[in-house]
Write a protein that holds these residues in place. Structure first.
Motif, PDB file in Angstrom:
ATOM      1  N   LYS A  42       0.811  -1.214   0.000  1.00  0.00           N
ATOM      2  CA  LYS A  42       0.000   0.000   0.000  1.00  0.00           C
ATOM      3  C   LYS A  42       0.848   1.269   0.000  1.00  0.00           C
ATOM      4  O   LYS A  42       0.337   2.349  -0.282  1.00  0.00           O
ATOM      5  N   LEU A  43       2.129   1.136   0.334  1.00  0.00           N
ATOM      6  CA  LEU A  43       3.006   2.312   0.306  1.00  0.00           C
ATOM      7  C   LEU A  43       3.073   2.877  -1.108  1.00  0.00           C
ATOM      8  O   LEU A  43       3.115   2.113  -2.076  1.00  0.00           O
ATOM      9  N   ASP A  67       8.219  -5.271  -3.383  1.00  0.00           N
ATOM     10  CA  ASP A  67       7.992  -5.061  -4.812  1.00  0.00           C
ATOM     11  C   ASP A  67       9.133  -5.616  -5.647  1.00  0.00           C
ATOM     12  O   ASP A  67       8.921  -6.124  -6.754  1.00  0.00           O
ATOM     13  N   ILE A  68      10.345  -5.479  -5.137  1.00  0.00           N
ATOM     14  CA  ILE A  68      11.555  -5.939  -5.821  1.00  0.00           C
ATOM     15  C   ILE A  68      12.431  -6.608  -4.776  1.00  0.00           C
ATOM     16  O   ILE A  68      12.439  -6.188  -3.615  1.00  0.00           O
ATOM     17  N   SER A 151       4.580  10.837  -8.292  1.00  0.00           N
ATOM     18  CA  SER A 151       3.128  10.661  -8.417  1.00  0.00           C
ATOM     19  C   SER A 151       2.789   9.572  -9.435  1.00  0.00           C
ATOM     20  O   SER A 151       1.843   8.802  -9.247  1.00  0.00           O
ATOM     21  N   VAL A 152       3.568   9.480 -10.505  1.00  0.00           N
ATOM     22  CA  VAL A 152       3.336   8.446 -11.517  1.00  0.00           C
ATOM     23  C   VAL A 152       3.672   7.063 -10.954  1.00  0.00           C
ATOM     24  O   VAL A 152       2.944   6.093 -11.176  1.00  0.00           O
ATOM     25  N   LYS A 157       2.069   1.778  -9.066  1.00  0.00           N
ATOM     26  CA  LYS A 157       2.154   0.696  -8.086  1.00  0.00           C
ATOM     27  C   LYS A 157       0.770   0.298  -7.587  1.00  0.00           C
ATOM     28  O   LYS A 157       0.433  -0.889  -7.542  1.00  0.00           O
ATOM     29  N   ALA A 158      -0.043   1.289  -7.223  1.00  0.00           N
ATOM     30  CA  ALA A 158      -1.396   0.997  -6.732  1.00  0.00           C
ATOM     31  C   ALA A 158      -2.212   0.267  -7.794  1.00  0.00           C
ATOM     32  O   ALA A 158      -2.933  -0.696  -7.502  1.00  0.00           O
ATOM     33  N   THR A 159      -2.076   0.703  -9.039  1.00  0.00           N
ATOM     34  CA  THR A 159      -2.824   0.088 -10.140  1.00  0.00           C
ATOM     35  C   THR A 159      -2.372  -1.348 -10.376  1.00  0.00           C
ATOM     36  O   THR A 159      -3.199  -2.237 -10.595  1.00  0.00           O
TER      37      THR A 159
END
Length: 205
Positions: A42-43, A67-68, A151-152, A157-159
């Motif tokens: 969620k971060l 994530d990685i 922001s991108v 990540k959320a998507t």
């Protein structure tokens, strides 16, 4: 996430899980662990595990939740709870979402470790490097990420985590809208303009 010494993370302190403590205490331990693992996804920034050593049980869960993950060649990954009568059910959530089912289940049923190369082959880690290159490689990835718009990255990540649980049609419908939304961001337009003008973008952060 990184650690010092021969162990990346060995998971829960088993002394916290003895019969001396009650069910309420045991529930709190596992609930807190689950909260940490879900918060990683969620971060709004990418989270990297830099693994140099053994990652077992909830430690293996932590690697799978990031994530990685970059690992040294000497690293190993295991869920050995079954060998002491405590099946790694919560680590199985992250493992089952990172590894092919049969690989995850073999780890969970036998407690036998995966080598760093096996972990790479099955997708538990992103990259395996010699121990003396681990810091350099991890920082290289971090620095490359930092070159992008905050922001991108947050939107992406959320998507990614939203679409991964959806069926194909729903995922494409949702991500199509996100692409359109991305174009409305200042950094979305700045990136396109910079590309057309053959210059480096200047992000809003």
């Amino acid at each position: 996430f990184a650690a010092e010494g021969p162990v990346f993370c060995s998971g829960h302190d088993l002394k916290e899980l003895s019969s001396e403590d009650d069910v309420k205490h045991h529930s709190q331990v596992f609930e807190l662990c689950a909260e940490v693992m879900t918060l990683i996804q969620k971060l709004p920034v990418p989270v990297i595990a830099k693994v140099n050593g053994l990652a077992t049980a909830a430690g293996c869960q932590l690697v799978a939740s990031c994530d990685i993950a970059v690992a040294s060649e000497k690293s190993q990954f295991a869920t050995p709870g079954v060998n002491i009568g405590l099946f790694c059910s919560t680590p199985a959530v992250a493992l089952g979402r990172s590894l092919p089912r049969k690989v995850a289940l073999e780890m969970l049923f036998t407690g036998e470790p995966l080598s760093a190369q096996e972990a790479l082959m099955h997708g538990l880690v992103s990259k395996v490097v010699p121990e003396d290159k681990l810091e350099e490689e991890t920082m290289k990835i971090s620095q490359k990420i930092c070159e992008s718009s905050k922001s991108v990255l947050a939107l992406g990540k959320a998507t990614f985590y939203r679409q991964i649980t959806q069926d194909l049609d729903t995922a494409y419908k949702m991500t199509t809208q996100v692409m359109v939304d991305n174009l409305t961001l200042r950094d979305g337009q700045e990136g396109i303009e910079a590309f057309i003008q053959k210059r480096k973008p200047v992000w809003s952060h």
